[in-house]
Design a protein around this motif. Structure first.
Motif, PDB file in Angstrom:
ATOM      1  N   SER A 105       0.943  -1.336   0.001  1.00  0.00           N
ATOM      2  CA  SER A 105      -0.006   0.003  -0.025  1.00  0.00           C
ATOM      3  C   SER A 105       0.797   1.328   0.001  1.00  0.00           C
ATOM      4  O   SER A 105       0.372   2.245  -0.557  1.00  0.00           O
ATOM      5  CB  SER A 105      -0.857   0.034   0.962  1.00  0.00           C
ATOM      6  OG  SER A 105      -0.019  -0.015   2.467  1.00  0.00           O
TER       7      SER A 105
ATOM      8  N   GLN B 222     -15.012  -1.027  -9.535  1.00  0.00           N
ATOM      9  CA  GLN B 222     -15.964  -1.340  -8.254  1.00  0.00           C
ATOM     10  C   GLN B 222     -17.428  -1.795  -8.634  1.00  0.00           C
ATOM     11  O   GLN B 222     -17.801  -2.934  -8.158  1.00  0.00           O
ATOM     12  CB  GLN B 222     -15.917  -0.185  -7.268  1.00  0.00           C
ATOM     13  CG  GLN B 222     -16.786  -0.138  -6.061  1.00  0.00           C
ATOM     14  CD  GLN B 222     -16.962   0.929  -5.208  1.00  0.00           C
ATOM     15  OE1 GLN B 222     -16.980   1.947  -5.717  1.00  0.00           O
ATOM     16  NE2 GLN B 222     -17.055   0.568  -4.057  1.00  0.00           N
TER      17      GLN B 222
ATOM     18  N   ASN C 261     -12.324 -13.411  -7.098  1.00  0.00           N
ATOM     19  CA  ASN C 261     -11.370 -12.635  -5.995  1.00  0.00           C
ATOM     20  C   ASN C 261     -12.159 -11.659  -4.882  1.00  0.00           C
ATOM     21  O   ASN C 261     -12.272 -10.456  -5.320  1.00  0.00           O
ATOM     22  CB  ASN C 261     -10.329 -12.132  -6.673  1.00  0.00           C
ATOM     23  CG  ASN C 261      -9.229 -11.596  -5.627  1.00  0.00           C
ATOM     24  OD1 ASN C 261      -9.356 -11.826  -4.494  1.00  0.00           O
ATOM     25  ND2 ASN C 261      -8.283 -10.826  -6.144  1.00  0.00           N
ATOM     26  N   VAL C 262     -12.664 -12.233  -3.988  1.00  0.00           N
ATOM     27  CA  VAL C 262     -13.626 -11.365  -3.024  1.00  0.00           C
ATOM     28  C   VAL C 262     -12.782 -10.260  -2.368  1.00  0.00           C
ATOM     29  O   VAL C 262     -13.146  -9.339  -2.043  1.00  0.00           O
ATOM     30  CB  VAL C 262     -14.439 -12.038  -2.216  1.00  0.00           C
ATOM     31  CG1 VAL C 262     -15.438 -12.824  -2.886  1.00  0.00           C
ATOM     32  CG2 VAL C 262     -13.439 -13.049  -1.238  1.00  0.00           C
ATOM     33  N   ALA C 263     -11.502 -10.575  -2.206  1.00  0.00           N
ATOM     34  CA  ALA C 263     -10.713  -9.413  -1.517  1.00  0.00           C
ATOM     35  C   ALA C 263     -10.257  -8.451  -2.622  1.00  0.00           C
ATOM     36  O   ALA C 263      -9.934  -7.480  -1.829  1.00  0.00           O
ATOM     37  CB  ALA C 263      -9.253 -10.219  -1.158  1.00  0.00           C
ATOM     38  N   ARG C 264     -10.499  -8.329  -3.826  1.00  0.00           N
ATOM     39  CA  ARG C 264     -10.363  -7.451  -4.762  1.00  0.00           C
ATOM     40  C   ARG C 264     -11.396  -6.273  -4.131  1.00  0.00           C
ATOM     41  O   ARG C 264     -10.953  -5.055  -4.432  1.00  0.00           O
ATOM     42  CB  ARG C 264     -10.701  -7.990  -5.979  1.00  0.00           C
ATOM     43  CG  ARG C 264     -10.061  -6.726  -7.100  1.00  0.00           C
ATOM     44  CD  ARG C 264      -8.786  -6.153  -7.157  1.00  0.00           C
ATOM     45  NE  ARG C 264      -8.420  -5.353  -8.009  1.00  0.00           N
ATOM     46  CZ  ARG C 264      -7.827  -4.434  -7.776  1.00  0.00           C
ATOM     47  NH1 ARG C 264      -6.873  -4.186  -6.746  1.00  0.00           N
ATOM     48  NH2 ARG C 264      -7.617  -3.342  -8.730  1.00  0.00           N
TER      49      ARG C 264
ATOM     50  N   ARG D 291     -12.473  -4.947  -1.397  1.00  0.00           N
ATOM     51  CA  ARG D 291     -11.987  -4.428  -0.460  1.00  0.00           C
ATOM     52  C   ARG D 291     -10.631  -3.550  -0.921  1.00  0.00           C
ATOM     53  O   ARG D 291     -10.318  -2.491  -0.492  1.00  0.00           O
ATOM     54  CB  ARG D 291     -11.222  -5.364   0.621  1.00  0.00           C
ATOM     55  CG  ARG D 291     -10.933  -4.556   1.986  1.00  0.00           C
ATOM     56  CD  ARG D 291     -10.353  -5.569   3.014  1.00  0.00           C
ATOM     57  NE  ARG D 291     -10.143  -4.793   4.298  1.00  0.00           N
ATOM     58  CZ  ARG D 291      -9.897  -5.573   5.296  1.00  0.00           C
ATOM     59  NH1 ARG D 291      -9.761  -6.773   5.511  1.00  0.00           N
ATOM     60  NH2 ARG D 291      -9.537  -4.867   6.360  1.00  0.00           N
ATOM     61  N   GLU D 292      -9.973  -3.937  -1.826  1.00  0.00           N
ATOM     62  CA  GLU D 292      -8.646  -3.237  -2.312  1.00  0.00           C
ATOM     63  C   GLU D 292      -8.976  -2.079  -3.186  1.00  0.00           C
ATOM     64  O   GLU D 292      -8.394  -1.048  -2.908  1.00  0.00           O
ATOM     65  CB  GLU D 292      -7.776  -4.215  -3.169  1.00  0.00           C
ATOM     66  CG  GLU D 292      -7.025  -5.221  -2.348  1.00  0.00           C
ATOM     67  CD  GLU D 292      -6.517  -6.397  -3.286  1.00  0.00           C
ATOM     68  OE1 GLU D 292      -6.171  -6.233  -4.479  1.00  0.00           O
ATOM     69  OE2 GLU D 292      -5.928  -7.318  -2.614  1.00  0.00           O
TER      70      GLU D 292
ATOM     71  N   ARG E  57     -10.311   0.521  -0.823  1.00  0.00           N
ATOM     72  CA  ARG E  57      -9.440   1.364  -0.142  1.00  0.00           C
ATOM     73  C   ARG E  57      -8.518   2.231  -1.159  1.00  0.00           C
ATOM     74  O   ARG E  57      -8.042   3.312  -0.726  1.00  0.00           O
ATOM     75  CB  ARG E  57      -8.413   0.401   0.384  1.00  0.00           C
ATOM     76  CG  ARG E  57      -9.223  -0.182   1.792  1.00  0.00           C
ATOM     77  CD  ARG E  57      -8.250  -0.971   2.689  1.00  0.00           C
ATOM     78  NE  ARG E  57      -9.167  -1.591   3.594  1.00  0.00           N
ATOM     79  CZ  ARG E  57      -8.468  -2.199   4.740  1.00  0.00           C
ATOM     80  NH1 ARG E  57      -7.256  -2.477   4.676  1.00  0.00           N
ATOM     81  NH2 ARG E  57      -9.314  -2.411   5.588  1.00  0.00           N
TER      82      ARG E  57
END
Length: 71
Positions: A3, A29, A43-46, A48-49, A52
């Motif tokens: 980050s 998004q 990719n569910v984490a994407r 959140r990325e 942010r």
């Protein structure tokens, strides 16, 4: 680490480039939300990325705006 590298890359962009980056992130998004609703999101984490990253871009835009008005 990742980050902070992303932060420094974004800080080097001009206000117009930040606006373009924000637009691209908003589109991504939307696509991720659409994929999640249809069950195609891998990719569910994407999600959140991206959220942010949008916050980082908005923060940098605000900082640059304040610097321009105070200078």
């Amino acid at each position: 680490m990742k980050s902070s590298q992303r932060q420094s890359d974004l800080a080097a962009l001009s206000p117009d480039q930040l606006s373009d980056e924000l637009l691209n992130l908003k589109k991504e998004q939307f696509n991720l939300r659409f994929q999640g609703a249809t069950g195609q999101l891998e990719n569910v984490a994407r999600v959140r990325e991206v959220r942010r990253d949008i916050a980082r871009v908005r923060t940098l835009q605000r900082q640059k705006t304040l610097q321009a008005t105070s200078a």
